[in-house]
Design an enzyme around this catalytic site. Structure first.
Site, PDB file in Angstrom:
ATOM      1  N   ALA A  58       0.859  -1.173   0.000  1.00 32.00           N
ATOM      2  CA  ALA A  58       0.000   0.000   0.000  1.00 32.00           C
ATOM      3  C   ALA A  58       0.899   1.228   0.000  1.00 32.00           C
ATOM      4  O   ALA A  58       1.996   1.209   0.568  1.00 32.00           O
ATOM      5  CB  ALA A  58      -0.916   0.011   1.221  1.00 32.00           C
ATOM      6  N   SER A  59       0.433   2.305  -0.648  1.00 28.37           N
ATOM      7  CA  SER A  59       1.270   3.489  -0.800  1.00 28.37           C
ATOM      8  C   SER A  59       1.379   4.312   0.479  1.00 28.37           C
ATOM      9  O   SER A  59       2.373   5.006   0.693  1.00 28.37           O
ATOM     10  CB  SER A  59       0.735   4.370  -1.933  1.00 28.37           C
ATOM     11  OG  SER A  59       0.750   3.674  -3.159  1.00 28.37           O
ATOM     12  N   THR A  60       0.345   4.269   1.336  1.00 30.90           N
ATOM     13  CA  THR A  60       0.353   5.051   2.569  1.00 30.90           C
ATOM     14  C   THR A  60      -0.025   4.165   3.753  1.00 30.90           C
ATOM     15  O   THR A  60      -0.616   3.093   3.592  1.00 30.90           O
ATOM     16  CB  THR A  60      -0.635   6.228   2.495  1.00 30.90           C
ATOM     17  OG1 THR A  60      -1.976   5.716   2.396  1.00 30.90           O
ATOM     18  CG2 THR A  60      -0.348   7.098   1.284  1.00 30.90           C
ATOM     19  N   GLN A  63      -3.805   3.306   4.140  1.00 35.20           N
ATOM     20  CA  GLN A  63      -4.454   2.387   3.212  1.00 35.20           C
ATOM     21  C   GLN A  63      -4.426   0.957   3.760  1.00 35.20           C
ATOM     22  O   GLN A  63      -3.482   0.558   4.445  1.00 35.20           O
ATOM     23  CB  GLN A  63      -3.765   2.422   1.845  1.00 35.20           C
ATOM     24  CG  GLN A  63      -3.975   3.718   1.088  1.00 35.20           C
ATOM     25  CD  GLN A  63      -3.283   3.708  -0.264  1.00 35.20           C
ATOM     26  OE1 GLN A  63      -2.317   2.983  -0.475  1.00 35.20           O
ATOM     27  NE2 GLN A  63      -3.772   4.517  -1.180  1.00 35.20           N
TER      28      GLN A  63
END
Length: 258
Positions: A58-60, A63
């Site tokens: 996940a990018s963050t 998330q």
């Protein structure tokens, strides 16, 4: 270990002399502890089993990985490496661990497939193409469960490389369209990136500090936003740079005397 064997018997048979030119591995050097290197897999040898290694990202931090993890479990993946880190990060520790494990298993003669929910979880453009090269060199298969590249891909073929290149072109296309939209909005007098935080007083102070040869970071640390939601905070160096560039650009426009 010698770079090349030199014995009388091999000199008598030139063909053997040429065949026994051995490149010394980088880890074989004086003073180092001897370890056994991975043995190459003989051609035509059947793999001793098949392992499916999963990777989720996940990018963050905010998330969730649940969707990816559930899909990997449903696809029969028993070992999953997961992390929350931006695509733009220079390193992805868990992905590196997954690839290292895949290499070890492959060197032991086991067929390995790296399974990912979607190709974007691995990266885009050159990053994805570079990863494909690593997998190709190690003989590791790749499978995407969904998305534009859904399906199994053989790293030794050209299809995956072409699709990775197309993915990079897609990213550049989106970037170009975004920049064009920004330029169009500015031409219509619209502000990009939220409400403006600069004013004449801030510009005057920034110009004064620039004359003292301060860096953008130091100038920003000495300025304070006086309005809006960010009131009382310091502007970012990027905001200061944009403000000074707009001032310099306006000052460079010649005026017409009536």
């Amino acid at each position: 270990m010698a770079v090349q064997y030199h014995t009388a018997r091999f000199r008598l048979v030139p063909a053997l002399a040429k065949a026994l030119t051995v490149a010394t591995p980088p880890i074989r050097k004086p003073g180092t502890l001897w370890i056994e290197l991975p043995r190459p897999i003989a051609a035509g040898t059947e793999p001793a089993g098949h392992v499916r290694i999963g990777y989720a990202r996940a990018s963050t931090v905010r998330q969730s990985l649940n969707t990816q993890l559930d899909a990997l479990q449903a696809a029969g993946v028993t070992r999953v490496f997961a992390e929350k880190i931006s695509t733009r990060a220079t390193t992805h520790p868990e992905l590196d661990k997954a690839i290292d494990l895949a290499r070890e298993l492959r060197a032991a003669g086991v067929a390995v497939t790296l399974v990912v929910h979607e190709h974007k979880r691995l990266g885009r453009g050159l990053d994805l193409a570079a990863l494909a090269e690593q997998l190709r060199a190690a003989g590791i298969n790749l499978e995407f469960l969904t998305g534009e590249l859904q399906g199994s891909h053989d790293p030794s073929g050209v299809v995956f490389t072409v699709l990775a290149a197309l993915s990079g072109m897609e990213r550049e296309y989106i970037r170009d369209r975004t920049l064009e939209g920004h330029e169009s909005a500015r031409a219509r007098g619209r502000t990009i990136g939220g409400a403006a935080v600069t004013d004449e007083a801030m510009l005057s102070m920034a110009l004064h500090l620039r004359e003292q040869n301060l860096s953008l970071r130091d100038i920003a640390a000495r300025l304070v936003i006086t309005k809006g939601k960010k009131k009382g905070q310091h502007p970012s160096p990027a905001t200061v740079l944009r403000m000074l560039r707009e001032h310099d650009g306006a000052a460079a426009v010649p005026t017409t005397m009536g």
